[in-house]
Motif scaffolding. Sequence first.
Motif, PDB file in Angstrom:
ATOM      1  N   LEU A 106       0.832  -1.208   0.000  1.00 14.76           N
ATOM      2  CA  LEU A 106       0.000   0.000   0.000  1.00 14.76           C
ATOM      3  C   LEU A 106       0.865   1.257   0.000  1.00 14.76           C
ATOM      4  O   LEU A 106       0.588   2.208  -0.730  1.00 14.76           O
ATOM      5  CB  LEU A 106      -0.942   0.007   1.210  1.00 14.76           C
ATOM      6  N   ILE A 107       1.923   1.253   0.789  1.00 12.16           N
ATOM      7  CA  ILE A 107       2.836   2.406   0.816  1.00 12.16           C
ATOM      8  C   ILE A 107       3.479   2.595  -0.554  1.00 12.16           C
ATOM      9  O   ILE A 107       3.505   3.710  -1.089  1.00 12.16           O
ATOM     10  CB  ILE A 107       3.897   2.231   1.921  1.00 12.16           C
ATOM     11  N   GLY A 108       3.985   1.523  -1.143  1.00 12.80           N
ATOM     12  CA  GLY A 108       4.591   1.611  -2.470  1.00 12.80           C
ATOM     13  C   GLY A 108       3.602   2.085  -3.520  1.00 12.80           C
ATOM     14  O   GLY A 108       3.937   2.909  -4.380  1.00 12.80           O
ATOM     15  N   LEU A 109       2.381   1.575  -3.450  1.00 13.87           N
ATOM     16  CA  LEU A 109       1.345   1.994  -4.396  1.00 13.87           C
ATOM     17  C   LEU A 109       1.020   3.481  -4.216  1.00 13.87           C
ATOM     18  O   LEU A 109       0.858   4.210  -5.198  1.00 13.87           O
ATOM     19  CB  LEU A 109       0.089   1.137  -4.208  1.00 13.87           C
ATOM     20  N   SER A 110       0.969   3.946  -2.990  1.00 13.15           N
ATOM     21  CA  SER A 110       0.702   5.367  -2.727  1.00 13.15           C
ATOM     22  C   SER A 110       1.809   6.250  -3.292  1.00 13.15           C
ATOM     23  O   SER A 110       1.526   7.298  -3.875  1.00 13.15           O
ATOM     24  CB  SER A 110       0.554   5.603  -1.219  1.00 13.15           C
ATOM     25  N   ILE A 111       3.054   5.827  -3.126  1.00 15.24           N
ATOM     26  CA  ILE A 111       4.184   6.580  -3.691  1.00 15.24           C
ATOM     27  C   ILE A 111       4.063   6.624  -5.212  1.00 15.24           C
ATOM     28  O   ILE A 111       4.206   7.676  -5.843  1.00 15.24           O
ATOM     29  CB  ILE A 111       5.527   5.953  -3.265  1.00 15.24           C
ATOM     30  N   LYS A 112       3.780   5.468  -5.797  1.00 18.92           N
ATOM     31  CA  LYS A 112       3.673   5.387  -7.260  1.00 18.92           C
ATOM     32  C   LYS A 112       2.532   6.273  -7.778  1.00 18.92           C
ATOM     33  O   LYS A 112       2.699   7.009  -8.759  1.00 18.92           O
ATOM     34  CB  LYS A 112       3.467   3.935  -7.682  1.00 18.92           C
ATOM     35  N   VAL A 113       1.388   6.238  -7.120  1.00 18.79           N
ATOM     36  CA  VAL A 113       0.235   7.050  -7.541  1.00 18.79           C
ATOM     37  C   VAL A 113       0.561   8.532  -7.410  1.00 18.79           C
ATOM     38  O   VAL A 113       0.254   9.323  -8.303  1.00 18.79           O
ATOM     39  CB  VAL A 113      -1.031   6.672  -6.740  1.00 18.79           C
ATOM     40  N   LYS A 114       1.204   8.926  -6.316  1.00 17.16           N
ATOM     41  CA  LYS A 114       1.580  10.337  -6.131  1.00 17.16           C
ATOM     42  C   LYS A 114       2.488  10.800  -7.274  1.00 17.16           C
ATOM     43  O   LYS A 114       2.299  11.887  -7.827  1.00 17.16           O
ATOM     44  CB  LYS A 114       2.286  10.507  -4.782  1.00 17.16           C
ATOM     45  N   LEU A 115       3.444   9.968  -7.651  1.00 18.77           N
ATOM     46  CA  LEU A 115       4.342  10.327  -8.752  1.00 18.77           C
ATOM     47  C   LEU A 115       3.609  10.352 -10.086  1.00 18.77           C
ATOM     48  O   LEU A 115       3.825  11.254 -10.900  1.00 18.77           O
ATOM     49  CB  LEU A 115       5.531   9.364  -8.798  1.00 18.77           C
ATOM     50  N   LEU A 116       2.753   9.366 -10.330  1.00 18.02           N
ATOM     51  CA  LEU A 116       1.984   9.337 -11.576  1.00 18.02           C
ATOM     52  C   LEU A 116       1.114  10.586 -11.717  1.00 18.02           C
ATOM     53  O   LEU A 116       0.966  11.126 -12.819  1.00 18.02           O
ATOM     54  CB  LEU A 116       1.099   8.086 -11.634  1.00 18.02           C
ATOM     55  N   ARG A 117       0.561  11.049 -10.618  1.00 16.54           N
ATOM     56  CA  ARG A 117      -0.298  12.233 -10.642  1.00 16.54           C
ATOM     57  C   ARG A 117       0.499  13.530 -10.728  1.00 16.54           C
ATOM     58  O   ARG A 117      -0.035  14.556 -11.143  1.00 16.54           O
ATOM     59  CB  ARG A 117      -1.182  12.271  -9.400  1.00 16.54           C
ATOM     60  N   SER A 118       1.755  13.508 -10.313  1.00 14.22           N
ATOM     61  CA  SER A 118       2.551  14.729 -10.218  1.00 14.22           C
ATOM     62  C   SER A 118       3.491  14.974 -11.387  1.00 14.22           C
ATOM     63  O   SER A 118       3.844  16.123 -11.654  1.00 14.22           O
ATOM     64  CB  SER A 118       3.396  14.693  -8.932  1.00 14.22           C
ATOM     65  N   LEU A 119       3.919  13.913 -12.059  1.00 13.99           N
ATOM     66  CA  LEU A 119       4.931  14.040 -13.110  1.00 13.99           C
ATOM     67  C   LEU A 119       4.309  13.999 -14.505  1.00 13.99           C
ATOM     68  O   LEU A 119       3.248  13.404 -14.691  1.00 13.99           O
ATOM     69  CB  LEU A 119       5.946  12.900 -12.992  1.00 13.99           C
ATOM     70  N   ASP A 174       3.650  12.667 -18.231  1.00 18.07           N
ATOM     71  CA  ASP A 174       3.470  11.285 -18.692  1.00 18.07           C
ATOM     72  C   ASP A 174       4.735  10.660 -19.274  1.00 18.07           C
ATOM     73  O   ASP A 174       4.838   9.440 -19.344  1.00 18.07           O
ATOM     74  CB  ASP A 174       2.364  11.215 -19.751  1.00 18.07           C
ATOM     75  N   ARG A 175       5.700  11.465 -19.673  1.00 15.97           N
ATOM     76  CA  ARG A 175       6.912  10.936 -20.310  1.00 15.97           C
ATOM     77  C   ARG A 175       7.775  10.123 -19.339  1.00 15.97           C
ATOM     78  O   ARG A 175       8.624   9.340 -19.773  1.00 15.97           O
ATOM     79  CB  ARG A 175       7.738  12.061 -20.922  1.00 15.97           C
ATOM     80  N   PHE A 176       7.557  10.258 -18.049  1.00 12.06           N
ATOM     81  CA  PHE A 176       8.414   9.588 -17.074  1.00 12.06           C
ATOM     82  C   PHE A 176       8.006   8.142 -16.829  1.00 12.06           C
ATOM     83  O   PHE A 176       6.833   7.827 -16.661  1.00 12.06           O
ATOM     84  CB  PHE A 176       8.409  10.335 -15.732  1.00 12.06           C
ATOM     85  N   LYS A 177       9.019   7.267 -16.791  1.00 10.69           N
ATOM     86  CA  LYS A 177       8.845   5.891 -16.343  1.00 10.69           C
ATOM     87  C   LYS A 177       9.165   5.906 -14.852  1.00 10.69           C
ATOM     88  O   LYS A 177      10.196   6.424 -14.429  1.00 10.69           O
ATOM     89  CB  LYS A 177       9.788   4.944 -17.078  1.00 10.69           C
ATOM     90  N   ILE A 178       8.269   5.357 -14.069  1.00  9.58           N
ATOM     91  CA  ILE A 178       8.399   5.417 -12.617  1.00  9.58           C
ATOM     92  C   ILE A 178       8.644   4.019 -12.058  1.00  9.58           C
ATOM     93  O   ILE A 178       7.885   3.091 -12.327  1.00  9.58           O
ATOM     94  CB  ILE A 178       7.123   6.026 -11.990  1.00  9.58           C
ATOM     95  N   ASP A 179       9.711   3.898 -11.286  1.00 14.61           N
ATOM     96  CA  ASP A 179      10.066   2.643 -10.623  1.00 14.61           C
ATOM     97  C   ASP A 179      10.049   2.887  -9.120  1.00 14.61           C
ATOM     98  O   ASP A 179      10.807   3.730  -8.621  1.00 14.61           O
ATOM     99  CB  ASP A 179      11.451   2.181 -11.083  1.00 14.61           C
ATOM    100  N   VAL A 180       9.176   2.184  -8.414  1.00 18.87           N
ATOM    101  CA  VAL A 180       9.094   2.280  -6.950  1.00 18.87           C
ATOM    102  C   VAL A 180       9.369   0.893  -6.406  1.00 18.87           C
ATOM    103  O   VAL A 180       8.734  -0.081  -6.837  1.00 18.87           O
ATOM    104  CB  VAL A 180       7.701   2.785  -6.501  1.00 18.87           C
TER     105      VAL A 180
END
Length: 165
Positions: free
Chosen positions: A99-112, A114-120
């Motif tokens: 859940l913590i990892g998913l929250s971090i990933k969602v925060k980044l997806l919403r903030s960055l 679309d060009r960014f690939k996000i690895d959490v």
Amino acid sequence: MSGGTRLENANPLIFQRSGERRLTATDEDEDVADPIDDREIFDIFSKYTYKLSINDPEHPLSLEELNVVEQMRVNVNDQESMVSVEFTPTIPHCSMATLIGLSIKVKLLRSLPDRFKIDVHITPGTHASEDAVNKQLADKERVAAALENSQLLEVVNQCLSSRAM
């Protein structure tokens, strides 16, 4: 925190927040190209910058205050559009790690953009089930399915909402 349940880590260590980043004239100049860097990503998790941070699901504390997310564990390559964030659960058997990892990933997806690939992922050696959690967080289909679950999305949104301090 779910009502009436026993906390896994009833007395977590609380750390000093990093503080507000000092901005220079160049930082505020709209005519100067401003690449995204590690601190800018870390600031996404900081109350000082965004007035809301990612909260721990069990405690009324931010992930920064619990040292779950640290600036030194954030890596950005703006030219290659890559962001990597390692997080460290407060205890090795934390059931909230996904859940913590998913929250971090969602925060980044919403903030960055679309060009960014996000690895959490979990900091190596800090969680009993790190391979399983990392596999879930790296699987785009699992993440998408999780975010389609309205109850889980509500919990993630609670982690991302502001709390009175």
